[in-house]
Design an enzyme around this catalytic site. Structure first.
Site, mmCIF file in Angstrom:
data_model
loop_
_atom_site.group_PDB
_atom_site.id
_atom_site.type_symbol
_atom_site.label_atom_id
_atom_site.label_comp_id
_atom_site.label_asym_id
_atom_site.label_seq_id
_atom_site.Cartn_x
_atom_site.Cartn_y
_atom_site.Cartn_z
ATOM 1 C CD GLN A 54 -83.061 36.603 -25.924
ATOM 2 O OE1 GLN A 54 -82.214 37.329 -25.444
ATOM 3 N NE2 GLN A 54 -84.163 36.265 -25.269
ATOM 4 C CE LYS A 95 -81.705 39.709 -22.521
ATOM 5 N NZ LYS A 95 -81.841 38.324 -22.973
ATOM 6 C CG ASP A 105 -78.738 33.851 -20.030
ATOM 7 O OD1 ASP A 105 -79.194 34.725 -19.282
ATOM 8 O OD2 ASP A 105 -79.287 33.501 -21.090
#
Ligand code: NAP
Length: 295
Positions: free
Chosen positions: A101, A57, A124
């Site tokens: 994450q 990312k 997200d």
């Protein structure tokens, strides 16, 4: 037997195309907004798979011109320390997106931490407000993997309206949101899971089959309707002849000859997930500049 490339849903190629378009958009927007978009990826501990995803990312951000505000915490970090960092990032005007994450070490409550993220920076798409926006059909940040699946189907002009979609898996990360997105696209959706009796009987009725389970080889040729579109979200690491490789839920070799389109693993849904994260970051950047989330 060589795979007919015309049958592949090429997520890798589409992801590159999207990232090229985002790079151009960022250049144009930056001239007006006078700062680059900013993404903060928070990682806890040293899970090697998570570290690889985070690196991926951050490299993508660098390529596109998105500023990274990453934090890497030691495994023993406290809930309050992570929460405080999230609050600081919520208040930081340079930051448009915040992502935690997953998975987190067991002493950290990931759901409680997701609630701390400003919903308008939740790139997200997992904050309850954004999931609620999805349920209501309102615009908002959509979770990346399901959005990537839908974008891939759209890019290949897969007819969805009136079709029957079967989604295997009902997680909040993939199965539930992708089912809602398929429903919004006017498919009739069946959700299957570990308690579904006779899974094969259900999957054989699917015009569009989405597997999001994490069990290599679960879907075999006898479970797929001829001509179906098969999307394999699953990613598992397997040792083959001493080498680690990534495999999906679908037994690709047996299923591929009888479906009309299929995602490879790797190179299917995985790269799309990263591109949707970057797209969400740019969307949030633009919306924050405009000062509106509902337009
Ligand atoms: P998860 O939370 O573990 O959910 C798995 C789902 O599969 C559950 O709903 C479970 O049912 C169902 N299931 C388990 N065994 C089954 C069986 N034998 N038959 C039918 N259903 C079964 O996993 P997840 O987070 O949704 O992820 C699913 C897979 O996608 C994993 O391989 C993950 O690595 C991958 N993934 C890929 C990406 C990407 O970018 N490509 C992104 C996210 C996840 P119950 O609810 O009944 O337990």
């Amino acid at each position: 037997m060589p795979v007919e490339s015309s049958k592949l849903l090429d997520g890798k190629g589409l992801a590159q195309k999207i990232q090229g378009e985002l790079t151009a958009q960022i250049q144009t927007l930056q001239a007006e907004i006078r700062r680059p978009p900013g993404l903060a990826v928070l990682m806890v501990g040293d899970n090697p798979a998570s570290a690889a995803y985070v690196r991926n990312k951050e490299r993508a951000c660098e390529r596109l011109g998105i500023a990274s505000f990453g934090h890497h915490f030691p495994a023993e970090v406290t809930f309050d320390e992570v929460k405080q960092t999230i609050h600081d990032l919520n208040d930081n005007p340079q930051v448009d997106g915040i992502l935690v994450q997953l998975p987190l070490p067991s002493h950290l409550d990931s759901t409680a931490l997701l609630y701390e993220i400003d919903p308008d920076k939740d790139v997200d798409g997992l904050h309850p407000l954004n999931l609620g926006r999805l349920v209501r059909g309102e615009s908002g940040l959509r979770s990346c993997t399901p959005a990537g699946v839908m974008r891939l189907l759209a890019a290949y002009e897969v007819e969805l309206s009136g079709k029957h979609a079967v989604v295997i898996g009902r997680s909040i990360l993939v199965g539930k949101p992708v089912s809602l997105m398929l429903l919004a696209a006017n498919t009739t959706v069946t959700m299957a899971h570990s308690r579904t009796p006779d899974l094969a009987a259900v999957t054989r009725t699917a015009d569009v089959l989405v597997a999001a389970v994490g069990k290599p080889g679960l879907i075999t040729a006898d479970m797929v309707k001829p001509g179906a579109v098969v999307v394999d979200v699953g990613i598992s690491r397997q040792e083959v002849e001493g080498k680690a490789r990534l495999v999906g839920d679908v037994d690709f070799a047996s299923v591929q000859p009888q479906c009309s389109l299929i995602t490879p693993v790797p190179g299917g849904v995985g790269p799309m997930t990263v591109s949707m994260l970057l797209e969400n970051t740019v969307w949030s950047y633009r919306q924050r500049h405009k000062g509106s989330y509902n337009s």
